[in-house]
Design a protein around this motif. Structure first.
Motif, PDB file in Angstrom:
ATOM      1  N   MET A   1      46.343  33.623  47.128  1.00 38.24           N
ATOM      2  CA  MET A   1      47.387  33.835  46.130  1.00 38.24           C
ATOM      3  C   MET A   1      47.998  35.209  46.347  1.00 38.24           C
ATOM      4  SD  MET A   1      47.042  34.171  42.003  1.00 38.24           S
ATOM      5  CE  MET A   1      47.747  32.653  41.462  1.00 38.24           C
ATOM      6  N   SER A   2      49.285  35.269  46.312  1.00 39.16           N
ATOM      7  CA  SER A   2      49.958  36.551  46.384  1.00 39.16           C
ATOM      8  C   SER A   2      50.663  36.787  45.064  1.00 39.16           C
ATOM      9  CB  SER A   2      50.948  36.561  47.547  1.00 39.16           C
ATOM     10  OG  SER A   2      51.899  35.540  47.352  1.00 39.16           O
ATOM     11  N   ASP A   3      51.438  37.824  45.005  1.00 36.08           N
ATOM     12  CA  ASP A   3      52.189  38.150  43.808  1.00 36.08           C
ATOM     13  C   ASP A   3      51.278  38.464  42.629  1.00 36.08           C
ATOM     14  OD1 ASP A   3      54.666  38.796  42.807  1.00 36.08           O
ATOM     15  OD2 ASP A   3      54.985  36.825  41.927  1.00 36.08           O
ATOM     16  N   VAL A   4      50.234  39.214  42.909  1.00 36.88           N
ATOM     17  CA  VAL A   4      49.331  39.712  41.883  1.00 36.88           C
ATOM     18  C   VAL A   4      49.445  41.231  41.916  1.00 36.88           C
ATOM     19  CG1 VAL A   4      46.918  39.940  41.183  1.00 36.88           C
ATOM     20  CG2 VAL A   4      47.741  37.775  42.145  1.00 36.88           C
ATOM     21  N   THR A   5      49.607  41.814  40.739  1.00 39.91           N
ATOM     22  CA  THR A   5      49.682  43.266  40.654  1.00 39.91           C
ATOM     23  C   THR A   5      48.521  43.759  39.806  1.00 39.91           C
ATOM     24  OG1 THR A   5      52.087  43.213  40.837  1.00 39.91           O
ATOM     25  CG2 THR A   5      51.117  45.239  39.984  1.00 39.91           C
ATOM     26  N   LEU A   6      47.852  44.778  40.320  1.00 40.99           N
ATOM     27  CA  LEU A   6      46.750  45.415  39.606  1.00 40.99           C
ATOM     28  C   LEU A   6      47.165  46.835  39.279  1.00 40.99           C
ATOM     29  CD1 LEU A   6      43.737  45.520  38.677  1.00 40.99           C
ATOM     30  CD2 LEU A   6      43.230  46.375  40.982  1.00 40.99           C
ATOM     31  N   TYR A   7      47.225  47.144  37.991  1.00 41.86           N
ATOM     32  CA  TYR A   7      47.476  48.515  37.551  1.00 41.86           C
ATOM     33  C   TYR A   7      46.116  49.168  37.467  1.00 41.86           C
ATOM     34  CZ  TYR A   7      52.195  47.040  36.967  1.00 41.86           C
ATOM     35  OH  TYR A   7      53.462  46.572  37.228  1.00 41.86           O
ATOM     36  N   HIS A   8      45.896  50.108  38.354  1.00 42.30           N
ATOM     37  CA  HIS A   8      44.567  50.542  38.766  1.00 42.30           C
ATOM     38  C   HIS A   8      44.367  52.039  38.597  1.00 42.30           C
ATOM     39  CE1 HIS A   8      41.026  50.603  41.355  1.00 42.30           C
ATOM     40  NE2 HIS A   8      41.633  51.290  42.294  1.00 42.30           N
ATOM     41  N   ASN A   9      43.170  52.386  38.155  1.00 42.05           N
ATOM     42  CA  ASN A   9      42.721  53.773  38.151  1.00 42.05           C
ATOM     43  C   ASN A   9      41.490  53.818  39.051  1.00 42.05           C
ATOM     44  OD1 ASN A   9      41.536  56.252  37.705  1.00 42.05           O
ATOM     45  ND2 ASN A   9      41.724  56.185  35.490  1.00 42.05           N
ATOM     46  N   PRO A  10      41.615  54.377  40.257  1.00 40.44           N
ATOM     47  CA  PRO A  10      40.483  54.367  41.189  1.00 40.44           C
ATOM     48  C   PRO A  10      39.262  55.140  40.703  1.00 40.44           C
ATOM     49  CG  PRO A  10      42.364  55.567  42.117  1.00 40.44           C
ATOM     50  CD  PRO A  10      42.803  54.985  40.814  1.00 40.44           C
ATOM     51  N   ASN A  11      39.412  55.958  39.668  1.00 41.19           N
ATOM     52  CA  ASN A  11      38.277  56.690  39.119  1.00 41.19           C
ATOM     53  C   ASN A  11      37.475  55.866  38.119  1.00 41.19           C
ATOM     54  OD1 ASN A  11      38.891  59.059  40.564  1.00 41.19           O
ATOM     55  ND2 ASN A  11      40.408  59.622  39.033  1.00 41.19           N
ATOM     56  N   CYS A  12      37.959  54.686  37.790  1.00 40.46           N
ATOM     57  CA  CYS A  12      37.325  53.815  36.792  1.00 40.46           C
ATOM     58  C   CYS A  12      36.522  52.720  37.497  1.00 40.46           C
ATOM     59  CB  CYS A  12      38.414  53.204  35.908  1.00 40.46           C
ATOM     60  SG  CYS A  12      37.823  51.913  34.802  1.00 40.46           S
ATOM     61  N   SER A  13      35.244  52.623  37.166  1.00 40.67           N
ATOM     62  CA  SER A  13      34.412  51.609  37.818  1.00 40.67           C
ATOM     63  C   SER A  13      34.866  50.190  37.472  1.00 40.67           C
ATOM     64  CB  SER A  13      32.935  51.804  37.467  1.00 40.67           C
ATOM     65  OG  SER A  13      32.728  51.646  36.078  1.00 40.67           O
ATOM     66  N   THR A  14      35.317  49.948  36.264  1.00 37.12           N
ATOM     67  CA  THR A  14      35.804  48.619  35.900  1.00 37.12           C
ATOM     68  C   THR A  14      37.032  48.260  36.725  1.00 37.12           C
ATOM     69  OG1 THR A  14      34.925  48.834  33.665  1.00 37.12           O
ATOM     70  CG2 THR A  14      36.624  47.154  34.002  1.00 37.12           C
ATOM     71  N   SER A  15      37.907  49.219  36.916  1.00 35.54           N
ATOM     72  CA  SER A  15      39.101  48.984  37.719  1.00 35.54           C
ATOM     73  C   SER A  15      38.721  48.715  39.181  1.00 35.54           C
ATOM     74  CB  SER A  15      40.034  50.193  37.601  1.00 35.54           C
ATOM     75  OG  SER A  15      41.317  49.878  38.034  1.00 35.54           O
ATOM     76  N   ARG A  16      37.808  49.494  39.719  1.00 30.46           N
ATOM     77  CA  ARG A  16      37.356  49.271  41.101  1.00 30.46           C
ATOM     78  C   ARG A  16      36.677  47.913  41.243  1.00 30.46           C
ATOM     79  NH1 ARG A  16      35.377  54.531  40.348  1.00 30.46           N
ATOM     80  NH2 ARG A  16      33.244  53.732  40.346  1.00 30.46           N
ATOM     81  N   ASN A  17      35.879  47.538  40.254  1.00 32.30           N
ATOM     82  CA  ASN A  17      35.188  46.248  40.306  1.00 32.30           C
ATOM     83  C   ASN A  17      36.164  45.079  40.176  1.00 32.30           C
ATOM     84  OD1 ASN A  17      32.692  47.471  40.641  1.00 32.30           O
ATOM     85  ND2 ASN A  17      32.231  47.471  38.459  1.00 32.30           N
ATOM     86  N   THR A  18      37.226  45.262  39.413  1.00 32.92           N
ATOM     87  CA  THR A  18      38.257  44.218  39.311  1.00 32.92           C
ATOM     88  C   THR A  18      38.958  44.040  40.649  1.00 32.92           C
ATOM     89  OG1 THR A  18      38.560  44.664  36.956  1.00 32.92           O
ATOM     90  CG2 THR A  18      40.346  43.484  38.091  1.00 32.92           C
ATOM     91  N   LEU A  19      39.283  45.147  41.293  1.00 27.64           N
ATOM     92  CA  LEU A  19      39.906  45.069  42.623  1.00 27.64           C
ATOM     93  C   LEU A  19      38.976  44.348  43.594  1.00 27.64           C
ATOM     94  CD1 LEU A  19      42.156  45.750  44.609  1.00 27.64           C
ATOM     95  CD2 LEU A  19      41.130  48.029  44.868  1.00 27.64           C
ATOM     96  N   ALA A  20      37.695  44.655  43.560  1.00 29.49           N
ATOM     97  CA  ALA A  20      36.726  43.985  44.439  1.00 29.49           C
ATOM     98  C   ALA A  20      36.645  42.492  44.127  1.00 29.49           C
ATOM     99  CB  ALA A  20      35.353  44.639  44.290  1.00 29.49           C
ATOM    100  N   LEU A  21      36.664  42.125  42.840  1.00 33.24           N
ATOM    101  CA  LEU A  21      36.605  40.715  42.455  1.00 33.24           C
ATOM    102  C   LEU A  21      37.835  39.964  42.961  1.00 33.24           C
ATOM    103  CD1 LEU A  21      35.330  38.367  40.830  1.00 33.24           C
ATOM    104  CD2 LEU A  21      36.639  39.196  38.855  1.00 33.24           C
ATOM    105  N   LEU A  22      39.016  40.560  42.801  1.00 35.18           N
ATOM    106  CA  LEU A  22      40.233  39.905  43.292  1.00 35.18           C
ATOM    107  C   LEU A  22      40.140  39.678  44.797  1.00 35.18           C
ATOM    108  CD1 LEU A  22      42.922  41.841  41.234  1.00 35.18           C
ATOM    109  CD2 LEU A  22      42.175  39.469  40.896  1.00 35.18           C
ATOM    110  N   ARG A  23      39.698  40.691  45.511  1.00 40.53           N
ATOM    111  CA  ARG A  23      39.573  40.559  46.970  1.00 40.53           C
ATOM    112  C   ARG A  23      38.533  39.524  47.350  1.00 40.53           C
ATOM    113  NH1 ARG A  23      40.381  47.017  48.272  1.00 40.53           N
ATOM    114  NH2 ARG A  23      42.655  46.899  48.388  1.00 40.53           N
ATOM    115  N   GLU A  24      37.451  39.463  46.594  1.00 40.90           N
ATOM    116  CA  GLU A  24      36.414  38.453  46.830  1.00 40.90           C
ATOM    117  C   GLU A  24      36.986  37.038  46.673  1.00 40.90           C
ATOM    118  OE1 GLU A  24      32.918  37.048  43.940  1.00 40.90           O
ATOM    119  OE2 GLU A  24      32.584  39.062  44.742  1.00 40.90           O
ATOM    120  N   LYS A  25      37.967  36.907  45.795  1.00 39.90           N
ATOM    121  CA  LYS A  25      38.612  35.608  45.560  1.00 39.90           C
ATOM    122  C   LYS A  25      39.767  35.357  46.527  1.00 39.90           C
ATOM    123  CE  LYS A  25      35.992  34.458  42.148  1.00 39.90           C
ATOM    124  NZ  LYS A  25      35.008  33.384  42.311  1.00 39.90           N
ATOM    125  N   GLY A  26      39.908  36.227  47.522  1.00 39.41           N
ATOM    126  CA  GLY A  26      40.941  36.041  48.528  1.00 39.41           C
ATOM    127  C   GLY A  26      42.310  36.561  48.133  1.00 39.41           C
TER     128      GLY A  26
END
Length: 115
Positions: A1-26
């Motif tokens: 899936m494309s066209d997903v936007t993540l508004y991200h704070n790299p200093n936040c573990s929840t934000s980093r974990n969300t980015l990892a989850l999205l990537r895990e889902k392809g």
């Protein structure tokens, strides 16, 4: 899936974990580091509309010390949105936006609701 936007704070573990989850889902989202880019009032209002007309409190980071200093927990949407534009840290993170909807990914699994 494309066209997903993540508004991200790299200093936040929840934000980093969300980015990892999205990537895990392809999913390789467009990552916006909102502390660097900031927010616009129309952008924040767009998130709220996409969340079903939610109140600004739905995206307020209530645990942020600055939110408490400004008394935002009991403030109007107008005051909250103005504060968020001035101080981007006041917005809860991470926010995931897709064609299916917009969510604050807390817990991170909420991101799956809009994939």
């Amino acid at each position: 899936m494309s066209d997903v936007t993540l508004y991200h704070n790299p200093n936040c573990s929840t934000s980093r974990n969300t980015l990892a989850l999205l990537r895990e889902k392809g999913v390789e989202p467009t990552v916006v580091k909102y502390l660097e880019t900031g927010w616009t009032r129309p952008q924040l209002e767009g998130f709220l509309a996409a969340m079903g007309g939610a109140s600004a409190k739905a995206i307020l980071r209530t645990k942020e010390a600055r939110a408490k200093e400004l008394g935002l927990a009991q403030a109007s949407d107008e005051k909250i949105l103005n504060a968020m534009v001035k101080e981007p840290i006041l917005v809860e993170r991470p926010i995931v936006v897709t064609a299916k909807g917009t969510v604050v990914a807390r817990p991170i699994e909420k991101a799956l609701d809009v994939l």
